[in-house]
Design a protein around this motif. Structure first.
Motif, PDB file in Angstrom:
ATOM      1  N   GLY A 189       0.822  -1.409  -0.056  1.00 34.06           N
ATOM      2  CA  GLY A 189       0.130   0.081   0.130  1.00 34.06           C
ATOM      3  C   GLY A 189       0.973   1.169   0.098  1.00 34.06           C
ATOM      4  O   GLY A 189       2.119   1.178   0.668  1.00 34.06           O
ATOM      5  N   ILE A 190       0.590   2.162  -0.741  1.00 33.46           N
ATOM      6  CA  ILE A 190       1.283   3.543  -0.798  1.00 33.46           C
ATOM      7  C   ILE A 190       0.552   4.726  -0.500  1.00 33.46           C
ATOM      8  O   ILE A 190      -0.887   5.001  -1.104  1.00 33.46           O
ATOM      9  CB  ILE A 190       1.669   3.838  -2.370  1.00 33.46           C
ATOM     10  CG1 ILE A 190       2.649   2.593  -2.700  1.00 33.46           C
ATOM     11  CG2 ILE A 190       2.534   4.940  -2.434  1.00 33.46           C
ATOM     12  CD1 ILE A 190       2.985   2.429  -4.127  1.00 33.46           C
ATOM     13  N   PHE A 191       0.565   5.382   0.674  1.00 31.47           N
ATOM     14  CA  PHE A 191      -0.263   6.188   1.504  1.00 31.47           C
ATOM     15  C   PHE A 191       0.426   7.635   1.386  1.00 31.47           C
ATOM     16  O   PHE A 191       1.678   7.929   1.872  1.00 31.47           O
ATOM     17  CB  PHE A 191      -0.734   5.796   2.615  1.00 31.47           C
ATOM     18  CG  PHE A 191      -1.113   4.455   2.611  1.00 31.47           C
ATOM     19  CD1 PHE A 191      -2.541   4.368   2.496  1.00 31.47           C
ATOM     20  CD2 PHE A 191      -0.354   3.364   2.935  1.00 31.47           C
ATOM     21  CE1 PHE A 191      -2.990   2.936   2.501  1.00 31.47           C
ATOM     22  CE2 PHE A 191      -1.138   2.176   3.045  1.00 31.47           C
ATOM     23  CZ  PHE A 191      -2.238   2.090   2.612  1.00 31.47           C
ATOM     24  N   GLY A 192      -0.516   8.697   1.525  1.00 36.20           N
ATOM     25  CA  GLY A 192       0.042  10.238   1.884  1.00 36.20           C
ATOM     26  C   GLY A 192      -0.738  10.734   2.983  1.00 36.20           C
ATOM     27  O   GLY A 192      -2.136  10.585   2.991  1.00 36.20           O
ATOM     28  N   LEU A 193      -0.158  11.311   3.905  1.00 37.74           N
ATOM     29  CA  LEU A 193      -0.743  12.186   4.985  1.00 37.74           C
ATOM     30  C   LEU A 193      -0.701  13.456   4.641  1.00 37.74           C
ATOM     31  O   LEU A 193      -0.375  14.008   3.296  1.00 37.74           O
ATOM     32  CB  LEU A 193      -0.102  11.882   6.290  1.00 37.74           C
ATOM     33  CG  LEU A 193      -0.218  10.377   6.719  1.00 37.74           C
ATOM     34  CD1 LEU A 193       0.637  10.076   8.162  1.00 37.74           C
ATOM     35  CD2 LEU A 193      -1.566   9.721   6.786  1.00 37.74           C
ATOM     36  N   THR A 194      -0.436  14.481   5.345  1.00 34.68           N
ATOM     37  CA  THR A 194      -0.516  15.592   5.072  1.00 34.68           C
ATOM     38  C   THR A 194       1.014  16.267   4.495  1.00 34.68           C
ATOM     39  O   THR A 194       1.876  15.967   4.970  1.00 34.68           O
ATOM     40  CB  THR A 194      -0.729  16.981   5.873  1.00 34.68           C
ATOM     41  OG1 THR A 194      -2.100  16.744   6.322  1.00 34.68           O
ATOM     42  CG2 THR A 194      -0.544  18.264   5.606  1.00 34.68           C
ATOM     43  N   GLY A 195       1.046  16.717   3.153  1.00 31.13           N
ATOM     44  CA  GLY A 195       2.336  16.848   2.510  1.00 31.13           C
ATOM     45  C   GLY A 195       2.135  17.408   1.163  1.00 31.13           C
ATOM     46  O   GLY A 195       1.018  17.651   0.753  1.00 31.13           O
ATOM     47  N   CYS A 196       2.939  17.339   0.205  1.00 32.83           N
ATOM     48  CA  CYS A 196       3.102  17.743  -1.173  1.00 32.83           C
ATOM     49  C   CYS A 196       2.925  16.606  -2.065  1.00 32.83           C
ATOM     50  O   CYS A 196       2.822  16.823  -3.351  1.00 32.83           O
ATOM     51  CB  CYS A 196       4.488  18.517  -1.436  1.00 32.83           C
ATOM     52  SG  CYS A 196       5.851  17.719  -1.753  1.00 32.83           S
ATOM     53  N   ALA A 197       2.817  15.497  -1.696  1.00 30.97           N
ATOM     54  CA  ALA A 197       2.732  14.186  -2.336  1.00 30.97           C
ATOM     55  C   ALA A 197       3.989  13.992  -3.251  1.00 30.97           C
ATOM     56  O   ALA A 197       3.835  13.165  -4.187  1.00 30.97           O
ATOM     57  CB  ALA A 197       1.416  14.264  -3.104  1.00 30.97           C
ATOM     58  N   GLY A 198       5.077  14.426  -2.889  1.00 34.36           N
ATOM     59  CA  GLY A 198       6.263  14.196  -3.910  1.00 34.36           C
ATOM     60  C   GLY A 198       6.886  12.765  -3.811  1.00 34.36           C
ATOM     61  O   GLY A 198       7.641  12.595  -4.640  1.00 34.36           O
ATOM     62  N   ASP A 199       6.933  12.195  -2.547  1.00 34.57           N
ATOM     63  CA  ASP A 199       7.222  10.897  -2.453  1.00 34.57           C
ATOM     64  C   ASP A 199       6.482   9.888  -3.369  1.00 34.57           C
ATOM     65  O   ASP A 199       7.037   8.927  -3.808  1.00 34.57           O
ATOM     66  CB  ASP A 199       7.431  10.391  -0.852  1.00 34.57           C
ATOM     67  CG  ASP A 199       8.238  11.720  -0.297  1.00 34.57           C
ATOM     68  OD1 ASP A 199       9.360  11.960  -0.737  1.00 34.57           O
ATOM     69  OD2 ASP A 199       7.591  12.272   0.638  1.00 34.57           O
TER      70      ASP A 199
END
Lengths: 437, 256
Positions: B9-19
């Protein structure tokens, strides 16, 4: 009878957002584009930071638009500090923005938007039967990234563009490699046009739309403009960039209890479709031919056309980037070295065209060259009112459809706007008010 | 063997989504990557994700900046055998954490007005401040080669390895001019973990410390060098905080 249609977490967009629509029978009661992203307060956090620190910090507002944020920030700082950059620096920056646009559009068209048209949950699933199309999208995306890596030193959060110029100009070998890659990119972009032309029609809206884009001195440029043009019903109004607040002012509207960016009482759309509406005179012959193949009529009344407009920009950016690279190959690039900086108090505003539309950075510096006030307004924040306007039109037209079909249309419209929710520095305010009792 | 592909799974919390974008930027490897792993949940790239099944590996980017982020992270932790923090926001809070010591509620009000008072907005926290983190990949954004290397390591049952030396080492290996000692410019190289091949100094641009601190940073000695070049201690501290709190030894659980 009232019914509510919700998209809790909008997939295949940058950042975290949702959609809520309420209908009473066939009458639309409310439409909301919700932002559920945390507040990072970057405009507050750059205060007291020196001019050389600002672009690397604010590029982190958003990864997909990081080159646009970085370059817009540098221009605002240069305007405030009275720094003139060389024509070669402007050319390199122009090339960098086109690289970002190519990458962003290829990502959006092939990996985010296309799966909807072909009924797949993702481009990865789509690759099973459409491997060539996905591979084509990835190739075009890599081309855009290659330009950004050569110019910016990194595809995301560029490091090489600095206040006053560039750390290192690209080498002749790098430019020759870019020339080769762009030459193959031209035929890839034409194949991309065939792919987009083959997708099923998506006519969910038919409503008059107001468009806003930057007028630029270069042919179909993305930076260095002095005016924003707002176009509606064959009329055009020009706003000097220093007066950007008169475009982006926020007001309360009755249907959503949320503040909207309205110009002359109308929501406005920014992005590729708006750029074609405002700067379409600067298209190349190949780009015109792509428009004909895609049967894209301007001015558009259907926001789904933004996907076609991005396809037009793909070929246009590749052709114009190729022209820039060829010019650079016969140019001495040494005047891109930044000159020593003398701090002074002042305010500077810069407006560029990010992949998703108008991007504003406005800074006030103190006499030591430190930020006293920073204001950033992003395309997704400007587009929010227009997006809800198109949601409303689509739901009104499709009120007889079941929830799943309506939900899919709403998601496709939201994705056509290519929203970048991390970017929504100011937009977050709207969600709070929209939820207020 | 379709049935035995490891789940990811690949997830994003608060950030710029750069990773997550770095992962999507693996244009040459992406289609082969999905041949060897089963990506179950990747909201940025796929709708209709499976939100409940067990994951062999969960990659999580971004900082915890809302209650919703925290709940989401706890749900990911419960279903993941290995949780990998990706990017500097996930490792140490990143740029939004530069405000160490800032009165957060009043800063929220400053940017969003009185409406900000009721908003779900918390100061940035790293993942390890909320849940147990098994592995970490630094960078703002992460490096493609480190991500692909980590996937290969994890699929083979090995912990991902990171450089334990500073950017200065890579900078010397590339024979770049020293921007700090020779030119007096503020370069984070001595305190920052290598792995980027000294990207910024190779463009004659000082390192901004985006990969976070090297293990056991020598802050005292660095302070002496910076102040000897005319930087005030206050300025040094402010600059060193750009990507999170002041350098401290790396969080537990990180592969070294």
């Amino acid at each position: 009878m009232t019914r509510t249609i919700r998209v809790e977490h909008l997939a295949r967009v940058e950042g975290h957002g949702g959609i809520t629509v309420t209908l009473d029978g066939e009458r639309v009661e409310s439409v909301h584009f919700d932002v559920i992203e945390g507040a990072r307060l970057l405009e507050r956090l750059v205060r007291s930071r020196r001019y050389d620190e600002i672009a690397p910090i604010v590029s982190r507002i958003c990864a997909i638009c990081s080159a646009a944020h970085s370059l817009t920030s540098l221009q605002a700082t240069e305007a405030a500090l009275g720094i003139e950059v060389s024509p070669t620096t402007r050319l390199l920056r122009d090339l960098m923005l086109r690289g970002e646009n190519i990458e962003s559009h290829a990502l959006h068209i092939f990996l985010l938007a296309a799966p909807d048209y072909l009924d797949y949950p993702s481009a990865i699933a789509m690759a099973g039967r459409h491997r060539d199309a996905v591979a084509l999208g990835l190739r075009l995306k890599r081309l855009g990234n290659m330009i950004q890596e050569v110019l910016g030193g990194r595809a995301i959060h560029p490091v090489n563009a600095v206040v006053g110029g560039f750390g290192h100009p690209p080498s002749t070998e790098e430019l020759v490699a870019l020339e080769d890659a762009l030459e193959s990119g031209v035929s890839d972009a034409l194949t991309a046009t065939e792919f987009v032309a083959s997708l099923p029609t998506a006519d969910f809206c038919d409503t008059e739309t107001t468009f806003a884009a930057l007028e630029t001195p270069e042919r179909y440029g993305y930076a260095d403009g002095k005016h924003i043009t707002v176009r509606r019903s064959g009329t055009a109004q020009r706003i000097p960039i220093a007066d950007y607040r008169s475009l982006t002012n926020e007001r309360v509207v009755p249907h959503s209890h949320a503040k909207h960016s309205l110009y002359d009482e109308q929501p406005f759309m920014v992005g590729a479709l708006a750029r074609l509406a405002v700067n379409g005179g600067g298209l190349t012959e190949a780009a015109r031919s792509v428009m004909r193949t895609l049967e894209l009529q301007l001015p558009s009344r259907n926001p789904m056309d933004n996907n076609k407009a991005q396809t037009v920009e793909l070929i246009l950016d590749i052709e114009l980037a190729l022209g820039i690279v060829r010019r650079l190959l016969s140019t001495d690039l040494h005047d891109t070295a930044p000159a020593p900086i003398v701090p002074r108090a002042g305010t500077g505003t810069a407006v560029t065209e990010a992949p998703r539309g108008l991007l504003v950075h406005s800074y006030t510096y103190d006499a030591d060259g430190r930020i006293a006030r920073a204001d950033v307004i992003t395309p997704t924040a400007m587009n929010a009112a227009s997006l809800e306007h198109h949601f409303q039109d689509a739901v009104t037209r499709g009120a007889a459809l079941d929830d799943a079909a309506l939900r899919k249309r709403l998601e496709m419209i939201a994705r056509a706007y290519d929203p970048c929710i991390s970017c929504s520095v100011h937009l977050i305010r709207r969600r709070f008010e929209g939820r207020r009792p | 063997m379709q049935a035995t592909k490891p789940t990811v799974g690949i997830f994003g919390l608060t950030g710029c989504a750069g990773d997550q974008l770095v992962i999507l930027n693996c244009e040459d490897e992406l289609l082969s990557l999905v041949d060897v792993v089963d990506i179950r949940d990747f909201l940025m790239a796929a709708s209709g994700g499976d939100e409940f099944s067990t994951l062999d590996i969960a990659f999580v980017e971004g900082a915890v900046m809302t209650r919703r982020d925290e709940e989401k992270l706890q749900r990911i932790r419960r279903r993941a055998k290995a949780l990998v923090a990706i990017g500097t926001c996930a490792l140490q809070g990143g740029v939004p954490a530069m405000a160490d010591g800032l009165d957060w509620p009043s800063a929220v009000r400053d940017v969003y007005g009185p409406e900000g008072d009721g908003f779900d907005a918390l100061p940035a926290r790293a993942l390890h401040e909320c849940v147990e983190v098994d592995f970490s990949l630094p960078g703002c954004p992460i490096e493609k080669h480190e991500f692909l290397g980590a996937v290969a390591d994890l699929l083979n049952g090995n912990p991902p390895q990171l450089p334990t030396y500073a950017v200065c080492t890579e900078c010397k290996m590339r024979e770049c001019d020293c921007l700090l000692v020779d030119q007096g410019r503020f370069c984070h190289g001595p305190l920052t973990r290598a792995g980027c091949r000294a990207r910024c100094p190779s463009y004659a641009v000082p390192c901004v410390g985006c990969r976070g601190p090297v293990p056991d940073p020598n802050l005292g000695s660095a302070m002496d060098v910076y102040t000897s070049k005319g930087w005030s201690p206050e300025e040094v501290v402010q600059r060193l905080r750009t990507f999170g709190p002041l350098p401290t030894p790396v969080p537990a659980g990180e592969a070294a």
